[in-house]
Design a protein around this motif. Structure first.
Motif, PDB file in Angstrom:
ATOM      1  N   GLY A  44      -3.654 -13.158   5.175  1.00 35.15           N
ATOM      2  CA  GLY A  44      -3.387 -11.478   4.336  1.00 35.15           C
ATOM      3  C   GLY A  44      -2.854 -11.077   5.270  1.00 35.15           C
ATOM      4  N   THR A  45      -1.190 -11.472   4.454  1.00 39.12           N
ATOM      5  CA  THR A  45       0.213 -11.004   4.538  1.00 39.12           C
ATOM      6  C   THR A  45       0.073  -9.781   5.460  1.00 39.12           C
ATOM      7  N   HIS A  46       1.326  -9.550   5.656  1.00 39.32           N
ATOM      8  CA  HIS A  46       1.578  -8.237   6.611  1.00 39.32           C
ATOM      9  C   HIS A  46       1.763  -7.424   5.640  1.00 39.32           C
ATOM     10  N   GLU A  47       2.408  -7.509   4.496  1.00 44.27           N
ATOM     11  CA  GLU A  47       2.040  -6.891   3.549  1.00 44.27           C
ATOM     12  C   GLU A  47       1.414  -6.276   3.043  1.00 44.27           C
ATOM     13  N   ILE A  48      -0.016  -6.969   2.310  1.00 42.28           N
ATOM     14  CA  ILE A  48      -1.738  -6.978   1.650  1.00 42.28           C
ATOM     15  C   ILE A  48      -2.193  -6.289   2.922  1.00 42.28           C
ATOM     16  N   ASN A  49      -2.072  -6.264   3.539  1.00 39.80           N
ATOM     17  CA  ASN A  49      -2.635  -5.747   4.964  1.00 39.80           C
ATOM     18  C   ASN A  49      -1.851  -4.130   5.251  1.00 39.80           C
ATOM     19  N   ALA A  50      -1.061  -4.379   5.042  1.00 42.61           N
ATOM     20  CA  ALA A  50      -0.171  -2.194   4.920  1.00 42.61           C
ATOM     21  C   ALA A  50      -0.647  -2.246   3.415  1.00 42.61           C
ATOM     22  N   LEU A  51      -0.865  -3.223   2.535  1.00 43.27           N
ATOM     23  CA  LEU A  51      -1.199  -1.859   1.891  1.00 43.27           C
ATOM     24  C   LEU A  51      -2.613  -1.080   1.890  1.00 43.27           C
ATOM     25  N   ILE A  52      -3.566  -2.354   1.852  1.00 42.24           N
ATOM     26  CA  ILE A  52      -5.102  -1.954   2.736  1.00 42.24           C
ATOM     27  C   ILE A  52      -5.255  -0.499   3.141  1.00 42.24           C
TER      28      ILE A  52
ATOM     29  N   LEU B  35      -5.406   5.027   3.328  1.00 43.78           N
ATOM     30  CA  LEU B  35      -4.219   6.428   4.304  1.00 43.78           C
ATOM     31  C   LEU B  35      -4.834   7.441   2.919  1.00 43.78           C
ATOM     32  N   THR B  36      -3.512   7.112   2.138  1.00 42.67           N
ATOM     33  CA  THR B  36      -3.479   7.956   0.231  1.00 42.67           C
ATOM     34  C   THR B  36      -4.808   8.719   0.060  1.00 42.67           C
ATOM     35  N   GLY B  37      -5.506   7.294  -0.041  1.00 46.59           N
ATOM     36  CA  GLY B  37      -6.569   7.064  -1.193  1.00 46.59           C
ATOM     37  C   GLY B  37      -5.525   6.874  -2.771  1.00 46.59           C
ATOM     38  N   GLU B  38      -4.557   6.316  -2.329  1.00 46.66           N
ATOM     39  CA  GLU B  38      -4.178   5.438  -3.961  1.00 46.66           C
ATOM     40  C   GLU B  38      -3.302   3.953  -3.735  1.00 46.66           C
ATOM     41  N   SER B  39      -4.008   3.505  -4.945  1.00 43.04           N
ATOM     42  CA  SER B  39      -3.785   2.031  -4.543  1.00 43.04           C
ATOM     43  C   SER B  39      -2.244   1.681  -4.920  1.00 43.04           C
ATOM     44  N   ALA B  40      -2.109   0.681  -4.306  1.00 46.27           N
ATOM     45  CA  ALA B  40      -0.372   0.394  -4.470  1.00 46.27           C
ATOM     46  C   ALA B  40      -0.733  -0.850  -4.508  1.00 46.27           C
TER      47      ALA B  40
END
Length: 409
Positions: free
Chosen positions: A388-396, A401-406
């Motif tokens: 998992g790249t930094h970005e993928i883990n950040a989006l998880i 946190l937000t309940g929204e998938s980006a």
């Protein structure tokens, strides 16, 4: 007192000293520390003298494999005998930490079996399959690798996985035919089986199979030209009409959700690796600045040098705090995607700064293998990206946190 003395007299000295400033090691039992001390003796005496040479050659020191296996680290006798406390998650984490503070490729090689492949069996196999395979996984008599990433699919593997599995009924319970390719599979060339994830053409769901490495239609090619984890042998695997009996399908893997359950368990190992790399780079830099003199005095006596050392120690201490707490939570059976993702994301980010500071402290000598700093600096880049790249883990984490998938749809 040397490590040998520590083992003989009972573990009395701290193993991790300066790099474990808040003494997370104190959470280990004496038996767990004794096993780790035994591992350190081997790494210092047998592995460390070979690392620069084999890293530069881009080859794995195979002469270390059997002795490392024979150390019995996965479920050591000290932790499984009568009256012993079973090997705990905190021990397993420090085992990875100890390997990584010596070399990232050694840690990656060992966790390919003890982490990735073992998790594939523990989570993906049926009870009957586990009883048959797990003892062989633990003693390495069945060596396997986790084969998920593909040439065109890494971060988007959940929806993009393109290796296919087609079922053919037969009197023996049925056979699956696999077609596709996998890439960046570490340790594949010396594995007995490949845990291959493929999409069932019938229902579109992801399934998993143990594929004999030497089966007809399996072709492995070593990936050349790497600038990180050079000792770790990564393979490009082609699967062309490979036939696998139904009995070799992992029966508890029936969708990508089951694969995700494996990934959230395995990311903690990578966070421990990222933390161990920081410790190794810090120790190498600390040793260097204590010995190197400029302007008539040790580098360690300069204010700017001490500031960099303090920042490195802060990064390591924060990383150890993350992985220890994550491990404690998982030991209670509390697994969440966002927890392992946060630990992998943050320890890898701090690792990047820590190894860069170590390289700065060693100056021009920091780009040579002689100081060890260059090896940690280069290898960190691979660890920053895998599992998992930094970005993928950040989006998880962001989704939790937000309940929204980006994530891109």
């Amino acid at each position: 007192m040397g490590t040998e003395t520590v083992i003989e007299s009972g573990v009395q000295e701290r193993l991790y000293g300066a790099c474990d400033y808040y003494d997370a090691e104190s959470l280990l039992s004496e038996d767990e520390r004794r096993v780790l001390a035994r591992l350190r003796v081997f790494l210092d005496a047998e592995a460390r003298p070979l690392l620069a040479q084999y890293w530069e050659r881009g080859e794995f020191p195979e002469q270390l494999a059997r002795p490392l296996i024979d150390l019995d680290l996965m479920e050591p006798a000290e932790l499984t005998g009568p009256g012993a406390t079973p090997a705990r998650g905190i021990y397993q984490g420090f085992r990875v930490f100890e390997l990584a503070r010596t070399d990232a490729s050694l840690a990656t090689w060992y966790t390919a079996q003890a982490g990735l492949f073992r998790t594939a069996i523990r989570v993906g196999a049926s009870a009957e399959q586990q009883s048959r395979w797990m003892p062989k996984v633990i003693d390495f008599s069945l060596k396997g690798v986790f084969s998920l990433t593909e040439p065109e699919h890494g971060s988007d593997i959940a929806g993009g996985l393109s290796t296919t599995a087609r079922f053919e009924a037969d009197p023996d319970g049925g056979t699956w035919v696999l077609d596709g390719a996998k890439r960046w599979i570490g340790g594949a060339a010396t594995a007995d089986v490949l845990a291959v994830f493929a999409r069932d053409v019938n229902d579109g769901q992801v399934k998993a199979f143990l594929v004999d490495r030497q089966a007809a239609g399996v072709r492995l090619e070593k990936i050349h030209g790497k600038t990180a984890l050079r000792m770790m042998q990564n393979a490009h695997i082609t699967l062309d009409g490979v036939r696998v009996p139904e009995s070799m399908r992992l029966h508890n893997v029936n969708s990508f959700k089951d694969v995700a359950a494996m990934l959230k368990a395995m990311r903690s190992d990578v966070a421990w690796i990222a933390t161990g790399i920081q410790a190794g780079a810090f120790e190498a830099a600390l040793s260097y600045v204590g010995e190197r003199k400029q302007f008539g005095r040790p580098l360690a006596s300069f204010q700017l040098v001490q500031e960099k050392l303090a920042r490195m120690l802060g990064n390591i201490t924060a990383s150890l705090s993350l992985v220890v707490r994550l491990t404690e939570q998982q030991a209670k059976g509390f697994y969440r995607d966002q927890d392992s993702a946060l630990a992998k994301m943050q320890t890898s980010l701090l690792m990047r700064e820590t190894v860069a500071l170590a390289r700065e402290l060693a100056g021009g000598n920091g780009i040579t293998l002689e100081t060890d700093v260059a090896r940690f600096h280069a290898d960190a880049e691979a660890v920053y990206s895998y599992e998992g790249t930094h970005e993928i883990n950040a989006l998880i984490v962001g989704r939790a946190l937000t309940g929204e998938s980006a994530f891109t749809r």
